[in-house]
Structure formats: structure tokens, C-alpha cells
Design a protein around this motif. Structure first.
Motif, PDB file in Angstrom:
ATOM      1  N   ARG A   1      16.697   1.789   0.955  1.00 43.74           N
ATOM      2  CA  ARG A   1      17.440   2.945   1.449  1.00 43.74           C
ATOM      3  C   ARG A   1      16.618   3.738   2.471  1.00 43.74           C
ATOM      4  O   ARG A   1      17.160   4.281   3.425  1.00 43.74           O
ATOM      5  N   GLU A   2      15.294   3.764   2.278  1.00 37.98           N
ATOM      6  CA  GLU A   2      14.408   4.499   3.179  1.00 37.98           C
ATOM      7  C   GLU A   2      13.864   3.624   4.309  1.00 37.98           C
ATOM      8  O   GLU A   2      13.072   4.090   5.124  1.00 37.98           O
ATOM      9  N   GLY A   3      14.276   2.354   4.341  1.00 36.63           N
ATOM     10  CA  GLY A   3      13.816   1.454   5.396  1.00 36.63           C
ATOM     11  C   GLY A   3      12.358   1.056   5.259  1.00 36.63           C
ATOM     12  O   GLY A   3      11.689   0.787   6.253  1.00 36.63           O
ATOM     13  N   LEU A   4      11.886   1.002   4.022  1.00 33.06           N
ATOM     14  CA  LEU A   4      10.488   0.666   3.760  1.00 33.06           C
ATOM     15  C   LEU A   4      10.383  -0.616   2.945  1.00 33.06           C
ATOM     16  O   LEU A   4      11.320  -0.977   2.225  1.00 33.06           O
ATOM     17  N   SER A   5       9.229  -1.241   3.014  1.00 29.79           N
ATOM     18  CA  SER A   5       8.946  -2.341   2.096  1.00 29.79           C
ATOM     19  C   SER A   5       8.625  -1.733   0.738  1.00 29.79           C
ATOM     20  O   SER A   5       8.320  -0.536   0.628  1.00 29.79           O
ATOM     21  N   VAL A   6       8.683  -2.541  -0.305  1.00 29.45           N
ATOM     22  CA  VAL A   6       8.307  -2.064  -1.630  1.00 29.45           C
ATOM     23  C   VAL A   6       6.854  -1.592  -1.606  1.00 29.45           C
ATOM     24  O   VAL A   6       6.513  -0.545  -2.163  1.00 29.45           O
ATOM     25  N   SER A   7       5.984  -2.325  -0.931  1.00 31.96           N
ATOM     26  CA  SER A   7       4.579  -1.943  -0.843  1.00 31.96           C
ATOM     27  C   SER A   7       4.414  -0.579  -0.175  1.00 31.96           C
ATOM     28  O   SER A   7       3.665   0.275  -0.663  1.00 31.96           O
ATOM     29  N   ALA A   8       5.113  -0.361   0.938  1.00 27.84           N
ATOM     30  CA  ALA A   8       5.018   0.926   1.639  1.00 27.84           C
ATOM     31  C   ALA A   8       5.574   2.052   0.778  1.00 27.84           C
ATOM     32  O   ALA A   8       5.015   3.153   0.728  1.00 27.84           O
ATOM     33  N   TRP A   9       6.666   1.788   0.065  1.00 32.04           N
ATOM     34  CA  TRP A   9       7.262   2.813  -0.795  1.00 32.04           C
ATOM     35  C   TRP A   9       6.300   3.195  -1.913  1.00 32.04           C
ATOM     36  O   TRP A   9       6.091   4.367  -2.203  1.00 32.04           O
ATOM     37  N   LEU A  10       5.697   2.188  -2.549  1.00 27.54           N
ATOM     38  CA  LEU A  10       4.739   2.458  -3.620  1.00 27.54           C
ATOM     39  C   LEU A  10       3.510   3.194  -3.087  1.00 27.54           C
ATOM     40  O   LEU A  10       2.970   4.085  -3.760  1.00 27.54           O
ATOM     41  N   THR A  11       3.061   2.856  -1.886  1.00 29.59           N
ATOM     42  CA  THR A  11       1.928   3.549  -1.267  1.00 29.59           C
ATOM     43  C   THR A  11       2.256   5.021  -1.062  1.00 29.59           C
ATOM     44  O   THR A  11       1.451   5.900  -1.374  1.00 29.59           O
ATOM     45  N   GLN A  12       3.467   5.301  -0.554  1.00 30.07           N
ATOM     46  CA  GLN A  12       3.885   6.692  -0.368  1.00 30.07           C
ATOM     47  C   GLN A  12       3.975   7.419  -1.708  1.00 30.07           C
ATOM     48  O   GLN A  12       3.523   8.559  -1.837  1.00 30.07           O
ATOM     49  N   ALA A  13       4.569   6.785  -2.701  1.00 26.28           N
ATOM     50  CA  ALA A  13       4.717   7.408  -4.016  1.00 26.28           C
ATOM     51  C   ALA A  13       3.344   7.708  -4.624  1.00 26.28           C
ATOM     52  O   ALA A  13       3.133   8.786  -5.191  1.00 26.28           O
ATOM     53  N   ALA A  14       2.423   6.784  -4.501  1.00 25.62           N
ATOM     54  CA  ALA A  14       1.073   7.006  -5.017  1.00 25.62           C
ATOM     55  C   ALA A  14       0.392   8.140  -4.265  1.00 25.62           C
ATOM     56  O   ALA A  14      -0.276   8.986  -4.874  1.00 25.62           O
ATOM     57  N   GLY A  15       0.562   8.182  -2.957  1.00 27.40           N
ATOM     58  CA  GLY A  15      -0.020   9.259  -2.158  1.00 27.40           C
ATOM     59  C   GLY A  15       0.506  10.619  -2.579  1.00 27.40           C
ATOM     60  O   GLY A  15      -0.258  11.585  -2.701  1.00 27.40           O
ATOM     61  N   HIS A  16       1.829  10.706  -2.827  1.00 27.50           N
ATOM     62  CA  HIS A  16       2.418  11.963  -3.293  1.00 27.50           C
ATOM     63  C   HIS A  16       1.809  12.371  -4.639  1.00 27.50           C
ATOM     64  O   HIS A  16       1.478  13.543  -4.850  1.00 27.50           O
ATOM     65  N   ALA A  17       1.673  11.422  -5.551  1.00 30.34           N
ATOM     66  CA  ALA A  17       1.111  11.721  -6.871  1.00 30.34           C
ATOM     67  C   ALA A  17      -0.345  12.163  -6.759  1.00 30.34           C
ATOM     68  O   ALA A  17      -0.780  13.102  -7.444  1.00 30.34           O
ATOM     69  N   ILE A  18      -1.102  11.522  -5.887  1.00 25.51           N
ATOM     70  CA  ILE A  18      -2.514  11.875  -5.688  1.00 25.51           C
ATOM     71  C   ILE A  18      -2.627  13.288  -5.125  1.00 25.51           C
ATOM     72  O   ILE A  18      -3.428  14.095  -5.600  1.00 25.51           O
ATOM     73  N   ARG A  19      -1.809  13.604  -4.114  1.00 25.81           N
ATOM     74  CA  ARG A  19      -1.855  14.947  -3.513  1.00 25.81           C
ATOM     75  C   ARG A  19      -1.421  16.010  -4.523  1.00 25.81           C
ATOM     76  O   ARG A  19      -2.008  17.089  -4.592  1.00 25.81           O
ATOM     77  N   ARG A  20      -0.397  15.712  -5.329  1.00 25.87           N
ATOM     78  CA  ARG A  20       0.063  16.660  -6.353  1.00 25.87           C
ATOM     79  C   ARG A  20      -1.061  16.912  -7.362  1.00 25.87           C
ATOM     80  O   ARG A  20      -1.329  18.057  -7.738  1.00 25.87           O
ATOM     81  N   GLU A  21      -1.727  15.866  -7.803  1.00 28.52           N
ATOM     82  CA  GLU A  21      -2.831  16.007  -8.751  1.00 28.52           C
ATOM     83  C   GLU A  21      -3.968  16.818  -8.137  1.00 28.52           C
ATOM     84  O   GLU A  21      -4.538  17.698  -8.783  1.00 28.52           O
ATOM     85  N   ALA A  22      -4.288  16.539  -6.884  1.00 23.41           N
ATOM     86  CA  ALA A  22      -5.367  17.266  -6.208  1.00 23.41           C
ATOM     87  C   ALA A  22      -5.019  18.744  -6.087  1.00 23.41           C
ATOM     88  O   ALA A  22      -5.890  19.607  -6.209  1.00 23.41           O
ATOM     89  N   ALA A  23      -3.739  19.059  -5.860  1.00 22.56           N
ATOM     90  CA  ALA A  23      -3.316  20.443  -5.701  1.00 22.56           C
ATOM     91  C   ALA A  23      -3.328  21.204  -7.019  1.00 22.56           C
ATOM     92  O   ALA A  23      -3.472  22.421  -7.035  1.00 22.56           O
TER      93      ALA A  23
END
Length: 58
Positions: free
Chosen positions: A25-47
Motif C-alpha cells: 500500500r505504501e509502495g515499499l518492499s517488505v524489507s524497506a517497510w520493516l526498516t522504517q518500522a524499526a527506525g520509528h521504534a528506535i526513535r520512540r525508545e530514544a525519545a
């Protein structure tokens, strides 16, 4: 380009199906989607963790 490392993970089939649907739906590969999701989780944890030394992926 950022260095990448291939990994193997296990996910429940229903979870992977939902990830694949969202990635498409977002025009991403599964790998790219998981990378983005992990990045969001990492930034949320850091914040929310004062003094956390976490390198957030963009």
C-alpha cells in the motif's frame, strides 16, 4: 549508501501477510517497510529513555 546485513527472522504468517499488505500500500518492499518500522521504534525508545545512546535509522 548505508551498509546492510541480511538476516533471517521468523514471523507469524498473519503478521507477515499484514506487513506485506501495508508495504504494498505504501509502495515499499517488505524489507524497506520493516526498516522504517524499526527506525520509528528506535526513535520512540530514544525519545522516551533519557540518556539512551541509540543510533536511529532514517
Amino acid at each position: 549508501m548505508m551498509a546492510v546485513k541480511k538476516i533471517s527472522i521468523s514471523l507469524p504468517e498473519e503478521t507477515l501477510d499484514e506487513i506485506a499488505r501495508l508495504a504494498e500500500r505504501e509502495g515499499l518492499s517488505v524489507s524497506a517497510w520493516l526498516t522504517q518500522a524499526a527506525g520509528h521504534a528506535i526513535r520512540r525508545e530514544a525519545a522516551t529513555t533519557p540518556g539512551a545512546l541509540i543510533a536511529a535509522a532514517s
